[in-house]
Scaffold this active site. Structure first.
Site, PDB file in Angstrom:
ATOM      1  N   ASN A 112      47.531  48.818  34.173  1.00  0.00           N
ATOM      2  CA  ASN A 112      47.142  50.043  33.488  1.00  0.00           C
ATOM      3  C   ASN A 112      47.851  50.278  32.164  1.00  0.00           C
ATOM      4  O   ASN A 112      48.055  51.410  31.739  1.00  0.00           O
ATOM      5  CB  ASN A 112      47.280  51.238  34.439  1.00  0.00           C
ATOM      6  CG  ASN A 112      48.698  51.422  34.926  1.00  0.00           C
ATOM      7  OD1 ASN A 112      49.590  50.665  34.564  1.00  0.00           O
ATOM      8  ND2 ASN A 112      48.923  52.443  35.743  1.00  0.00           N
ATOM      9  N   GLU A 126      66.198  54.859  32.605  1.00  0.00           N
ATOM     10  CA  GLU A 126      65.288  53.798  32.148  1.00  0.00           C
ATOM     11  C   GLU A 126      65.590  53.376  30.712  1.00  0.00           C
ATOM     12  O   GLU A 126      65.481  52.190  30.371  1.00  0.00           O
ATOM     13  CB  GLU A 126      63.840  54.266  32.295  1.00  0.00           C
ATOM     14  CG  GLU A 126      63.436  54.397  33.768  1.00  0.00           C
ATOM     15  CD  GLU A 126      61.997  54.861  33.962  1.00  0.00           C
ATOM     16  OE1 GLU A 126      61.276  55.094  32.966  1.00  0.00           O
ATOM     17  OE2 GLU A 126      61.587  54.970  35.135  1.00  0.00           O
TER      18      GLU A 126
END
Ligand code: ATP
Ligand code: MG
Length: 137
Positions: A112, A126
């Site tokens: 995606n 992250e």
């Protein structure tokens, strides 16, 4: 201002869509303040997506993320985390709003095209996973 971690996934880098996806971010008012092309090992992908370890698609997801280079980037702007997720669209491209990255480019719920951090705490973790302080101004 807020920062978030974005990944342009293998299905999108393979189709040479980095510039088109970056244009969507910039048109939405997000600034790309750091960016690099890397190739993850399956183990590194597994560490990054450790939160999904128990999900049925985990192994497939890690294989996919290591299959081709990815572009990892830090996006900055007011409300960058929510804004980025809005520009990305729903996880499944079939559910993604028209004009979103996933509506236009994603191939399936797994492949995606983009990842975006989902909260301030995960954004911090992250960003630090991929970028050192020296790479961020
Ligand atoms: P991301 O975390 O990549 O930004 P997301 O937050 O929209 O996406 P998550 O629920 O966190 O979605 O799932 C992480 C990723 O795992 C998805 O982007 C997709 O690549 C993959 N994934 C999620 N659900 C499925 C599924 N049902 N089948 C296959 N892959 C999936
Ligand atoms: Mg997620």
């Amino acid at each position: 201002v807020e920062r978030t971690l974005s990944i342009i996934k293998p299905d999108a880098t393979k189709r040479n869509l980095t510039g088109k996806i970056n244009a969507k971010f910039e048109d939405a008012g997000l600034r790309i303040v750091a960016q690099k092309r890397i190739q993850l090992t399956k183990a590194q992908a597994g560490e990054f997506y450790a939160v999904h370890k128990e999900r049925p698609f985990y192994d497939e997801l890690c294989e996919f993320m290591a299959s081709e280079p990815v572009v990892v980037q830090v996006l900055e702007g007011d409300g960058a985390i929510a804004k980025n997720r809005e520009v990305m669209g729903a996880t499944n491209p079939a559910d993604a709003a028209p004009g979103t990255i996933r509506a236009e480019f994603a191939e399936s719920v797994g492949e995606n095209s983009v990842h975006g951090s989902d909260a301030p705490e995960t954004a911090a973790v992250e960003i630090a996973f991929f970028f050192s302080g020296l790479e961020l101004v």
